[in-house]
Design a protein around this motif. Structure first.
Motif, PDB file in Angstrom:
ATOM      1  N   ARG A  18      -5.471  71.845  72.383  1.00 46.86           N
ATOM      2  CA  ARG A  18      -5.414  71.636  74.037  1.00 46.86           C
ATOM      3  C   ARG A  18      -4.362  71.228  74.633  1.00 46.86           C
ATOM      4  NH1 ARG A  18     -10.622  68.578  76.045  1.00 46.86           N
ATOM      5  NH2 ARG A  18      -9.419  68.881  77.900  1.00 46.86           N
ATOM      6  N   ALA A  19      -3.603  70.273  73.805  1.00 41.07           N
ATOM      7  CA  ALA A  19      -2.526  69.819  74.638  1.00 41.07           C
ATOM      8  C   ALA A  19      -1.244  70.986  74.470  1.00 41.07           C
ATOM      9  CB  ALA A  19      -2.068  68.670  73.759  1.00 41.07           C
ATOM     10  N   GLY A  20      -1.387  71.650  73.602  1.00 46.12           N
ATOM     11  CA  GLY A  20      -0.422  72.860  73.328  1.00 46.12           C
ATOM     12  C   GLY A  20       0.242  72.629  72.177  1.00 46.12           C
ATOM     13  N   SER A  21       0.879  71.351  71.848  1.00 46.06           N
ATOM     14  CA  SER A  21       1.459  71.373  70.546  1.00 46.06           C
ATOM     15  C   SER A  21       1.315  69.794  70.092  1.00 46.06           C
ATOM     16  CB  SER A  21       2.921  71.723  70.780  1.00 46.06           C
ATOM     17  OG  SER A  21       3.421  71.018  71.700  1.00 46.06           O
ATOM     18  N   GLN A  22       1.953  69.385  68.825  1.00 41.89           N
ATOM     19  CA  GLN A  22       1.929  68.170  68.398  1.00 41.89           C
ATOM     20  C   GLN A  22       3.093  67.418  69.363  1.00 41.89           C
ATOM     21  OE1 GLN A  22       2.756  67.794  64.474  1.00 41.89           O
ATOM     22  NE2 GLN A  22       0.498  68.474  63.705  1.00 41.89           N
ATOM     23  N   ARG A  23       4.192  67.940  69.833  1.00 43.65           N
ATOM     24  CA  ARG A  23       5.123  67.260  70.404  1.00 43.65           C
ATOM     25  C   ARG A  23       4.363  66.913  71.849  1.00 43.65           C
ATOM     26  NH1 ARG A  23       9.362  66.580  67.746  1.00 43.65           N
ATOM     27  NH2 ARG A  23       9.933  68.196  66.207  1.00 43.65           N
ATOM     28  N   LYS A  24       3.680  67.956  72.741  1.00 38.22           N
ATOM     29  CA  LYS A  24       3.206  67.739  73.839  1.00 38.22           C
ATOM     30  C   LYS A  24       1.974  66.662  73.730  1.00 38.22           C
ATOM     31  CE  LYS A  24       4.225  72.448  75.657  1.00 38.22           C
ATOM     32  NZ  LYS A  24       3.604  73.628  76.122  1.00 38.22           N
ATOM     33  N   ALA A  25       1.138  66.628  72.458  1.00 41.91           N
ATOM     34  CA  ALA A  25       0.282  65.525  72.368  1.00 41.91           C
ATOM     35  C   ALA A  25       0.917  64.111  72.569  1.00 41.91           C
ATOM     36  CB  ALA A  25      -0.428  65.819  71.249  1.00 41.91           C
ATOM     37  N   LEU A  26       2.133  64.100  71.855  1.00 41.83           N
ATOM     38  CA  LEU A  26       2.736  62.973  71.716  1.00 41.83           C
ATOM     39  C   LEU A  26       3.149  62.455  73.286  1.00 41.83           C
ATOM     40  CD1 LEU A  26       5.517  63.333  69.039  1.00 41.83           C
ATOM     41  CD2 LEU A  26       3.368  61.743  68.958  1.00 41.83           C
TER      42      LEU A  26
END
Length: 69
Positions: A18-26
């Motif tokens: 949902r955030a879009g990617s792990q980096r965006k989640a970070l």
């Protein structure tokens, strides 16, 4: 039957998606906490090899951040 850790990993994986990617989640976690786990920590947690506590914290932070978007 899936165990608790697998359920947490699946829930975290869905939130990262949902955030879009792990980096965006970070970045989202950092916006909530002022600090964030490493990308590799999120990667391990999504694969089910993080601690339940760390996975639960990531889930809570992502849920809060995504709710505020």
């Amino acid at each position: 039957m899936m165990n608790k850790k697998q359920n947490l990993a699946e829930k975290l994986s869905a939130l990262v998606s949902r955030a879009g990617s792990q980096r965006k989640a970070l970045k989202l976690i950092e916006s909530v906490r002022g600090t964030a786990p490493t990308k590799s920590a999120i990667d391990r947690a999504v694969k089910g090899s993080g601690t339940e506590y760390a996975m639960h914290c990531m889930i809570s932070d992502l849920e809060e951040a995504l709710k505020n978007e």
